[in-house]
Scaffold this motif. Sequence first.
Motif, PDB file in Angstrom:
ATOM      1  N   GLU A 289     -12.991 -12.121  40.212  1.00 14.68           N
ATOM      2  CA  GLU A 289     -11.936 -12.215  41.226  1.00 14.68           C
ATOM      3  C   GLU A 289     -10.796 -13.104  40.734  1.00 14.68           C
ATOM      4  N   ALA A 290     -11.149 -14.210  40.081  1.00 12.32           N
ATOM      5  CA  ALA A 290     -10.120 -15.115  39.559  1.00 12.32           C
ATOM      6  C   ALA A 290      -9.285 -14.432  38.483  1.00 12.32           C
ATOM      7  N   LYS A 291      -9.926 -13.638  37.633  1.00  7.99           N
ATOM      8  CA  LYS A 291      -9.189 -12.901  36.600  1.00  7.99           C
ATOM      9  C   LYS A 291      -8.217 -11.912  37.245  1.00  7.99           C
ATOM     10  N   ALA A 292      -8.669 -11.205  38.298  1.00  9.26           N
ATOM     11  CA  ALA A 292      -7.807 -10.246  38.982  1.00  9.26           C
ATOM     12  C   ALA A 292      -6.644 -10.946  39.670  1.00  9.26           C
ATOM     13  N   GLN A 293      -6.884 -12.151  40.217  1.00  6.85           N
ATOM     14  CA  GLN A 293      -5.815 -12.930  40.843  1.00  6.85           C
ATOM     15  C   GLN A 293      -4.753 -13.312  39.817  1.00  6.85           C
ATOM     16  N   THR A 294      -5.196 -13.731  38.625  1.00  8.96           N
ATOM     17  CA  THR A 294      -4.254 -14.095  37.562  1.00  8.96           C
ATOM     18  C   THR A 294      -3.405 -12.898  37.158  1.00  8.96           C
ATOM     19  N   ILE A 295      -4.023 -11.736  37.046  1.00 11.65           N
ATOM     20  CA  ILE A 295      -3.295 -10.520  36.677  1.00 11.65           C
ATOM     21  C   ILE A 295      -2.261 -10.167  37.749  1.00 11.65           C
ATOM     22  N   PHE A 296      -2.640 -10.289  39.006  1.00 10.41           N
ATOM     23  CA  PHE A 296      -1.696 -10.009  40.089  1.00 10.41           C
ATOM     24  C   PHE A 296      -0.520 -10.987  40.043  1.00 10.41           C
ATOM     25  N   ASN A 297      -0.816 -12.256  39.766  1.00  7.37           N
ATOM     26  CA  ASN A 297       0.259 -13.250  39.673  1.00  7.37           C
ATOM     27  C   ASN A 297       1.210 -12.930  38.520  1.00  7.37           C
ATOM     28  N   LEU A 298       0.670 -12.453  37.409  1.00  9.27           N
ATOM     29  CA  LEU A 298       1.517 -12.068  36.279  1.00  9.27           C
ATOM     30  C   LEU A 298       2.422 -10.889  36.647  1.00  9.27           C
ATOM     31  N   GLU A 299       1.891  -9.968  37.430  1.00 13.33           N
ATOM     32  CA  GLU A 299       2.712  -8.846  37.878  1.00 13.33           C
ATOM     33  C   GLU A 299       3.862  -9.332  38.750  1.00 13.33           C
ATOM     34  N   LEU A 300       3.589 -10.288  39.635  1.00 12.29           N
ATOM     35  CA  LEU A 300       4.652 -10.836  40.468  1.00 12.29           C
ATOM     36  C   LEU A 300       5.702 -11.541  39.619  1.00 12.29           C
ATOM     37  N   LYS A 301       5.253 -12.249  38.582  1.00 11.14           N
ATOM     38  CA  LYS A 301       6.204 -12.909  37.676  1.00 11.14           C
ATOM     39  C   LYS A 301       7.068 -11.872  36.966  1.00 11.14           C
ATOM     40  N   TYR A 302       6.440 -10.759  36.574  1.00 12.54           N
ATOM     41  CA  TYR A 302       7.226  -9.704  35.923  1.00 12.54           C
ATOM     42  C   TYR A 302       8.290  -9.151  36.880  1.00 12.54           C
ATOM     43  N   LEU A 303       7.890  -8.893  38.132  1.00 12.40           N
ATOM     44  CA  LEU A 303       8.828  -8.319  39.088  1.00 12.40           C
ATOM     45  C   LEU A 303      10.001  -9.262  39.355  1.00 12.40           C
ATOM     46  N   MET A 304       9.767 -10.581  39.264  1.00 11.23           N
ATOM     47  CA  MET A 304      10.848 -11.544  39.488  1.00 11.23           C
ATOM     48  C   MET A 304      11.746 -11.704  38.265  1.00 11.23           C
ATOM     49  N   THR A 305      11.188 -11.534  37.059  1.00 11.68           N
ATOM     50  CA  THR A 305      11.951 -11.821  35.835  1.00 11.68           C
ATOM     51  C   THR A 305      12.294 -10.584  35.016  1.00 11.68           C
ATOM     52  N   ARG A 306      11.495  -9.491  35.193  1.00 12.00           N
ATOM     53  CA  ARG A 306      11.606  -8.277  34.358  1.00 12.00           C
ATOM     54  C   ARG A 306      11.414  -8.611  32.879  1.00 12.00           C
ATOM     55  N   ASP A 307      10.616  -9.614  32.604  1.00 15.10           N
ATOM     56  CA  ASP A 307      10.317 -10.023  31.236  1.00 15.10           C
ATOM     57  C   ASP A 307       9.083  -9.256  30.771  1.00 15.10           C
ATOM     58  N   ASN A 308       9.256  -8.409  29.741  1.00 17.87           N
ATOM     59  CA  ASN A 308       8.164  -7.553  29.288  1.00 17.87           C
ATOM     60  C   ASN A 308       6.988  -8.323  28.698  1.00 17.87           C
ATOM     61  N   ARG A 309       7.179  -9.585  28.402  1.00 16.58           N
ATOM     62  CA  ARG A 309       6.055 -10.380  27.905  1.00 16.58           C
ATOM     63  C   ARG A 309       4.928 -10.427  28.931  1.00 16.58           C
ATOM     64  N   PHE A 310       5.276 -10.428  30.210  1.00 11.04           N
ATOM     65  CA  PHE A 310       4.256 -10.473  31.249  1.00 11.04           C
ATOM     66  C   PHE A 310       3.463  -9.163  31.289  1.00 11.04           C
ATOM     67  N   LEU A 311       4.132  -8.027  31.041  1.00  8.14           N
ATOM     68  CA  LEU A 311       3.410  -6.757  30.985  1.00  8.14           C
ATOM     69  C   LEU A 311       2.407  -6.761  29.838  1.00  8.14           C
ATOM     70  N   THR A 312       2.813  -7.290  28.699  1.00 12.05           N
ATOM     71  CA  THR A 312       1.906  -7.373  27.550  1.00 12.05           C
ATOM     72  C   THR A 312       0.704  -8.257  27.870  1.00 12.05           C
ATOM     73  N   GLN A 313       0.949  -9.372  28.564  1.00 12.45           N
ATOM     74  CA  GLN A 313      -0.149 -10.253  28.945  1.00 12.45           C
ATOM     75  C   GLN A 313      -1.096  -9.562  29.920  1.00 12.45           C
ATOM     76  N   ILE A 314      -0.546  -8.780  30.844  1.00 17.34           N
ATOM     77  CA  ILE A 314      -1.386  -8.061  31.807  1.00 17.34           C
ATOM     78  C   ILE A 314      -2.292  -7.078  31.076  1.00 17.34           C
ATOM     79  N   ILE A 315      -1.730  -6.322  30.138  1.00 18.65           N
ATOM     80  CA  ILE A 315      -2.531  -5.351  29.382  1.00 18.65           C
ATOM     81  C   ILE A 315      -3.687  -6.061  28.688  1.00 18.65           C
ATOM     82  N   GLU A 316      -3.413  -7.193  28.073  1.00 17.64           N
ATOM     83  CA  GLU A 316      -4.460  -7.940  27.364  1.00 17.64           C
ATOM     84  C   GLU A 316      -5.512  -8.475  28.340  1.00 17.64           C
TER      85      GLU A 316
END
Length: 340
Positions: A289-316
């Motif tokens: 659950e904690a891992k899924a929460q972190t992934i969701f938070n990274l998605e929110l960061k991507y939506l706020m910044t449009r920084d593709n680094r967050f998408l790469t982190q989500i995939i990993e």
Amino acid sequence: MMAARRILPLAVPEIVSYPHISYAMSVLSLAPEGVDWVFSNYVQLCMLDHGSTVEMRYFIPNADLFHFPGLFGTQRISRDWILHYCPSFRDFVRYSIDKEFYVWTFVDEYYIPGTRSYRNQSLEHAIMIHGYDDDNREFHISGYMESQRYKQSTIPYDTVEQAFTEMQLPPIHFANNTHLLKRSPNAYEFKPDWIMEQLADYGGARPSDVRMEIFEERKECPYYWGIGVIDGLQEKLRQQLRGESFVDHRPFFILHEHKKTMNNRLAYMADKGHFEFSQEIRDGYKEIEAKAQTIFNLELKYLMTRDNRFLTQIIERLDGLKEAESRTIGQMMEQYDRDN
């Protein structure tokens, strides 16, 4: 004569990602048998790949189309019928609530203060009305208001009346239907074996619609099943990095909600004496659950910044989530088979 005020009870739904799930769940979860039904289901996931977008789903029939234990089915009334035969939508709602019906309907959010579409654009969206107050001239509702989060609120009679009557829809559209929900004493027995069957499908990324041919529809787009939705999300994110698709926050919210519900399910099973998994398994799913929460938070960061680094982190990080969940599900199946 109708009372001046009447408010039907609501439970806090376990799942809040979709109105068609949360509205029915908030009614049927008022009874212990309804909670048993909720935690016996909502295990399997599937994801539809529409090309430019994806749609994550819980694999479970919808209360607006199928009978649920704890509810007297769902009465469906067309919007045209209400507008033609009822003095007003307000009177229709008040009469329905006096008959102990919860009114699950659609309104144009353009007229609803606090919504993203208020005075901005027309958008049909569902609300559920569970009470009225003539003295304050307001309805008690549950819905997705500020920040699109599920909550209970009140809305003036005139506002709801306008949002319902002024909605412009084509003749054939799902939002033309108003659904009436009513509690029933239908019993349901908690089913640990059924949970484990669903979990076996989920962990094996196997389709569950083949269990009943009547539910197996022709698929117009690729489907991912069970833990395989993680593979599907990774592929769509790679496409997004190439500018070929876009994945919004909803699949990631549901992925986290799914893990949160699993942890609540495991606690419920132990608390009610149905089955108790080992502490290692309980701790394993809390980590998931904690891992899924972190992934969701990274998605929110991507939506706020449009920084593709967050998408790469989500995939990993999705790799780590899948590995941890596969391992823990294997441990669950092994312990359940051994102890039974």
